[in-house]
Motif scaffolding. Structure first.
Motif, PDB file in Angstrom:
ATOM      1  N   GLN A  78       0.569  -1.362   0.104  1.00 11.89           N
ATOM      2  CA  GLN A  78      -0.008  -0.156  -0.132  1.00 11.89           C
ATOM      3  C   GLN A  78       0.944   1.100   0.034  1.00 11.89           C
ATOM      4  OE1 GLN A  78      -2.584   0.234   3.464  1.00 11.89           O
ATOM      5  NE2 GLN A  78      -3.564   2.203   2.529  1.00 11.89           N
ATOM      6  N   LEU A  79       1.964   1.217   0.783  1.00 13.96           N
ATOM      7  CA  LEU A  79       2.955   2.418   0.824  1.00 13.96           C
ATOM      8  C   LEU A  79       3.566   2.529  -0.319  1.00 13.96           C
ATOM      9  CD1 LEU A  79       4.272   4.469   2.650  1.00 13.96           C
ATOM     10  CD2 LEU A  79       5.850   2.987   3.328  1.00 13.96           C
ATOM     11  N   ALA A  80       4.038   1.442  -0.947  1.00 14.59           N
ATOM     12  CA  ALA A  80       4.671   1.651  -2.456  1.00 14.59           C
ATOM     13  C   ALA A  80       3.920   2.190  -3.342  1.00 14.59           C
ATOM     14  CB  ALA A  80       5.284   0.221  -2.930  1.00 14.59           C
ATOM     15  N   GLU A  81       2.590   1.608  -3.682  1.00 11.70           N
ATOM     16  CA  GLU A  81       1.464   2.047  -4.535  1.00 11.70           C
ATOM     17  C   GLU A  81       1.140   3.782  -4.253  1.00 11.70           C
ATOM     18  OE1 GLU A  81      -1.513  -0.834  -4.294  1.00 11.70           O
ATOM     19  OE2 GLU A  81      -0.633  -2.232  -5.547  1.00 11.70           O
ATOM     20  N   SER A  82       0.959   3.971  -3.211  1.00  9.34           N
ATOM     21  CA  SER A  82       0.538   5.195  -2.871  1.00  9.34           C
ATOM     22  C   SER A  82       1.604   6.169  -3.249  1.00  9.34           C
ATOM     23  CB  SER A  82       0.148   5.451  -1.246  1.00  9.34           C
ATOM     24  OG  SER A  82      -0.811   4.740  -1.398  1.00  9.34           O
ATOM     25  N   SER A  83       2.857   5.801  -2.715  1.00 12.65           N
ATOM     26  CA  SER A  83       4.138   6.822  -3.261  1.00 12.65           C
ATOM     27  C   SER A  83       4.447   6.857  -4.609  1.00 12.65           C
ATOM     28  CB  SER A  83       5.545   5.821  -2.494  1.00 12.65           C
ATOM     29  OG  SER A  83       5.383   5.863  -1.110  1.00 12.65           O
ATOM     30  N   ALA A  84       4.182   5.754  -5.595  1.00  5.37           N
ATOM     31  CA  ALA A  84       4.121   5.840  -6.797  1.00  5.37           C
ATOM     32  C   ALA A  84       3.136   6.683  -7.667  1.00  5.37           C
ATOM     33  CB  ALA A  84       4.277   4.043  -7.410  1.00  5.37           C
TER      34      ALA A  84
END
Length: 159
Positions: A78-84
């Motif tokens: 979730q953190l990686a997708e939101s950051s991207a």
């Protein structure tokens, strides 16, 4: 002629490479901006803490990133997708990082103020302690016979 032809091919390749750029889709579980700001602030402070005392974290087998994921009830995907997603939206990303910077600066000012107050308090305590140790010589009473020379009080022994 060959120079013009190679320049045209190079230009065509550059323009063609920019086509069909896929943007990250908006994730279903996108982290809200204000929560993302809080996560990034904590990440930066945690990274600084870990780099300051890495041995202590290693001795205790603490993984700082896992602590943050638990604190905010998110997972790494979730953190990686939101950051991207935010990275591709420049204005939103800039707003997030400006907020992160503002929060860190505000916290630094608060900490600097607390440290300054503590130093002032310690200085005042030290001055107070030193002033209590000073002897007021005007209030001292001295017995007259305590001022007699030592020779008169203790005569010399004869051999």
């Amino acid at each position: 002629m060959i120079k013009k032809f190679s320049a045209a091919i190079l230009l065509g390749l550059c323009l063609g490479a920019c086509q069909n750029v896929e943007q990250a889709p908006k994730p279903d579980n996108l982290i809200k901006e204000d929560k993302m700001v809080a996560i990034l602030v904590d990440m930066l402070k945690t990274d600084a803490t870990v780099s300051f005392n890495k041995n202590l974290f290693n001795q205790r087998n603490v993984v700082a990133r896992d602590l943050l994921l638990k604190k905010y009830h998110i997972d790494s995907l979730q953190l990686a997708e939101s950051s991207a997603y935010y990275a591709e939206n420049f204005t939103v990303n800039e707003r997030i990082y400006d907020s992160v910077l503002a929060k860190l600066e505000h916290q630094k000012i608060l900490l600097d103020t607390l440290v300054s107050r503590e130093k002032d308090s310690l200085r005042r305590l030290k001055e107070e302690k030193n002033s209590n140790l000073k002897i007021d010589t005007t209030k001292l009473k001295v017995k007259v016979d305590s001022v007699k020379p030592i020779k008169k009080r203790f005569p010399k022994k004869s051999n």
